[in-house]
Design an enzyme around this catalytic site. Structure first.
Site, PDB file in Angstrom:
ATOM      1  N   CYS A   2       0.800  -1.094   0.105  1.00 46.58           N
ATOM      2  CA  CYS A   2      -0.214   0.181  -0.010  1.00 46.58           C
ATOM      3  C   CYS A   2       0.944   1.277  -0.042  1.00 46.58           C
ATOM      4  O   CYS A   2       2.074   1.129  -0.025  1.00 46.58           O
ATOM      5  CB  CYS A   2      -0.768   0.013   1.281  1.00 46.58           C
ATOM      6  SG  CYS A   2      -2.096  -1.211   1.446  1.00 46.58           S
ATOM      7  N   ARG A  53      -4.836   1.728  -1.321  1.00 42.85           N
ATOM      8  CA  ARG A  53      -4.843   0.453  -0.749  1.00 42.85           C
ATOM      9  C   ARG A  53      -4.697  -0.507  -1.790  1.00 42.85           C
ATOM     10  O   ARG A  53      -5.275  -0.563  -2.753  1.00 42.85           O
ATOM     11  CB  ARG A  53      -6.244   0.592   0.310  1.00 42.85           C
ATOM     12  CG  ARG A  53      -6.334  -1.138   0.673  1.00 42.85           C
ATOM     13  CD  ARG A  53      -7.697  -0.900   1.365  1.00 42.85           C
ATOM     14  NE  ARG A  53      -7.754  -2.243   1.971  1.00 42.85           N
ATOM     15  CZ  ARG A  53      -8.995  -2.726   2.396  1.00 42.85           C
ATOM     16  NH1 ARG A  53     -10.208  -2.120   2.205  1.00 42.85           N
ATOM     17  NH2 ARG A  53      -9.173  -3.934   2.974  1.00 42.85           N
ATOM     18  N   LEU A  54      -3.786  -1.693  -1.343  1.00 44.98           N
ATOM     19  CA  LEU A  54      -4.016  -2.894  -2.037  1.00 44.98           C
ATOM     20  C   LEU A  54      -4.660  -4.040  -0.883  1.00 44.98           C
ATOM     21  O   LEU A  54      -4.440  -3.819   0.153  1.00 44.98           O
ATOM     22  CB  LEU A  54      -2.770  -3.294  -2.535  1.00 44.98           C
ATOM     23  CG  LEU A  54      -2.673  -4.610  -2.903  1.00 44.98           C
ATOM     24  CD1 LEU A  54      -3.278  -4.882  -4.385  1.00 44.98           C
ATOM     25  CD2 LEU A  54      -1.008  -5.141  -3.154  1.00 44.98           C
ATOM     26  N   ILE A  56      -5.349  -6.986   0.771  1.00 46.70           N
ATOM     27  CA  ILE A  56      -5.092  -8.540   1.200  1.00 46.70           C
ATOM     28  C   ILE A  56      -5.612  -9.030   2.423  1.00 46.70           C
ATOM     29  O   ILE A  56      -6.143 -10.032   2.049  1.00 46.70           O
ATOM     30  CB  ILE A  56      -3.377  -8.294   1.468  1.00 46.70           C
ATOM     31  CG1 ILE A  56      -2.807  -7.576   0.127  1.00 46.70           C
ATOM     32  CG2 ILE A  56      -2.938  -9.533   1.918  1.00 46.70           C
ATOM     33  CD1 ILE A  56      -1.389  -7.462   0.437  1.00 46.70           C
ATOM     34  N   ASN A  79       0.971   0.756   6.068  1.00 47.77           N
ATOM     35  CA  ASN A  79       1.491  -0.111   4.804  1.00 47.77           C
ATOM     36  C   ASN A  79       2.369  -1.282   5.223  1.00 47.77           C
ATOM     37  O   ASN A  79       3.078  -1.186   6.096  1.00 47.77           O
ATOM     38  CB  ASN A  79       2.439   0.969   4.023  1.00 47.77           C
ATOM     39  CG  ASN A  79       3.117  -0.126   2.900  1.00 47.77           C
ATOM     40  OD1 ASN A  79       2.619  -0.929   2.335  1.00 47.77           O
ATOM     41  ND2 ASN A  79       4.364   0.289   2.783  1.00 47.77           N
ATOM     42  N   GLY A  80       1.930  -2.321   4.761  1.00 45.02           N
ATOM     43  CA  GLY A  80       2.519  -3.605   5.313  1.00 45.02           C
ATOM     44  C   GLY A  80       1.746  -4.739   5.914  1.00 45.02           C
ATOM     45  O   GLY A  80       0.468  -4.780   5.481  1.00 45.02           O
ATOM     46  N   GLU A  81       2.154  -5.717   6.838  1.00 45.39           N
ATOM     47  CA  GLU A  81       1.506  -6.618   7.271  1.00 45.39           C
ATOM     48  C   GLU A  81       2.149  -6.912   8.775  1.00 45.39           C
ATOM     49  O   GLU A  81       3.515  -6.891   8.811  1.00 45.39           O
ATOM     50  CB  GLU A  81       1.844  -8.002   6.570  1.00 45.39           C
ATOM     51  CG  GLU A  81       1.141  -9.159   6.948  1.00 45.39           C
ATOM     52  CD  GLU A  81       1.436 -10.349   6.123  1.00 45.39           C
ATOM     53  OE1 GLU A  81       1.039 -11.635   6.284  1.00 45.39           O
ATOM     54  OE2 GLU A  81       2.025 -10.316   4.920  1.00 45.39           O
ATOM     55  N   ASP A 104      -5.375  -6.206  10.030  1.00 46.06           N
ATOM     56  CA  ASP A 104      -4.387  -6.193  10.846  1.00 46.06           C
ATOM     57  C   ASP A 104      -4.444  -4.442  11.200  1.00 46.06           C
ATOM     58  O   ASP A 104      -3.705  -4.247  12.229  1.00 46.06           O
ATOM     59  CB  ASP A 104      -2.918  -6.824  10.458  1.00 46.06           C
ATOM     60  CG  ASP A 104      -2.653  -6.360   8.957  1.00 46.06           C
ATOM     61  OD1 ASP A 104      -3.529  -5.503   8.198  1.00 46.06           O
ATOM     62  OD2 ASP A 104      -1.644  -6.690   8.521  1.00 46.06           O
TER      63      ASP A 104
END
Length: 211
Positions: A2, A53-54, A56, A79-81, A104
């Site tokens: 993202c 936003r992507l 997931i 942005n991330g996981e 998350d």
């Protein structure tokens, strides 16, 4: 992947949502599925956050960003996981925290509500994020320990701005694209400019593991 961007002003001028939107548009390749913008005034600070936003983890629109808590006092762009978000969520639910998404991002939001910046110690993942805490009048930026997710920023006498990529920062009309000539020898020697410097004089990179 993202993209995040934002501006905080302390000169009394409002943050222009259109400019935040342009900064987010520059990151559309990182997150083509939704663009979000939020801006407002809080005491002496004017704040705007943008997100590309992507989808997931949670594909619903409820997980769109910027994400805000119920009373509007805490905003987040992420942005991330977060790898351990399920475990963190279970602990927060045992404390009575309620969730409206399975993302998350919301775990990060609720964890910050509960623990403030101490939440950083509990995160396992790859991330770059910004949290605006209107209660404390504070903008918190953080980057993962390895530096997997990028985060750049600019500070001037009138504003602080950040983004996932430099080209998003350069969409802001008050941010200069002046080349940092002293950093160029490192670029030619190593193929990159060591953190926290960049090829632009007023733009810096937040080092890995810093906030």
């Amino acid at each position: 992947m993202c993209g995040i961007a934002g501006v905080m002003r302390w000169d009394g001028r409002p943050v222009d949502p259109a400019v935040i939107g342009e900064m987010a548009d520059a990151l559309r390749h990182r997150g083509p599925e939704q663009r979000g913008v939020r801006a407002g005034a809080f005491g002496p600070a004017q704040v705007g956050l943008g997100h590309a936003r992507l989808k997931i983890v949670d594909l619903s629109d409820a997980a769109n960003q910027p994400m805000v808590n119920e009373d509007g006092s805490v905003w987040v762009v992420f942005n991330g996981e977060i790898y351990n978000f399920k475990e963190l969520r279970e602990g927060l639910e045992r404390q009575g925290r309620r969730f409206r998404t399975s993302s998350d991002t919301e775990v990060l939001l609720r964890l910050y509500e509960a623990e403030g910046e101490r939440a950083l110690e509990r995160l396992d993942g790859m991330f770059a994020f910004a949290i605006w805490d209107a209660r404390a009048g504070r903008l918190l930026l953080a980057r993962d320990r390895v530096g997997k997710k990028p985060l750049f920023y600019v500070k001037t006498p009138t504003l602080f701005a950040f983004a996932s990529e430099i080209k998003a920062l350069l969409r802001h009309p008050e941010i200069s694209a002046e080349v940092h000539t002293e950093a160029l020898p490192a670029l030619f020697l190593y193929g990159y400019v060591p953190t926290p410097q960049t090829c632009y004089r007023n733009i810096q990179s937040l080092p890995p593991g810093h906030w």
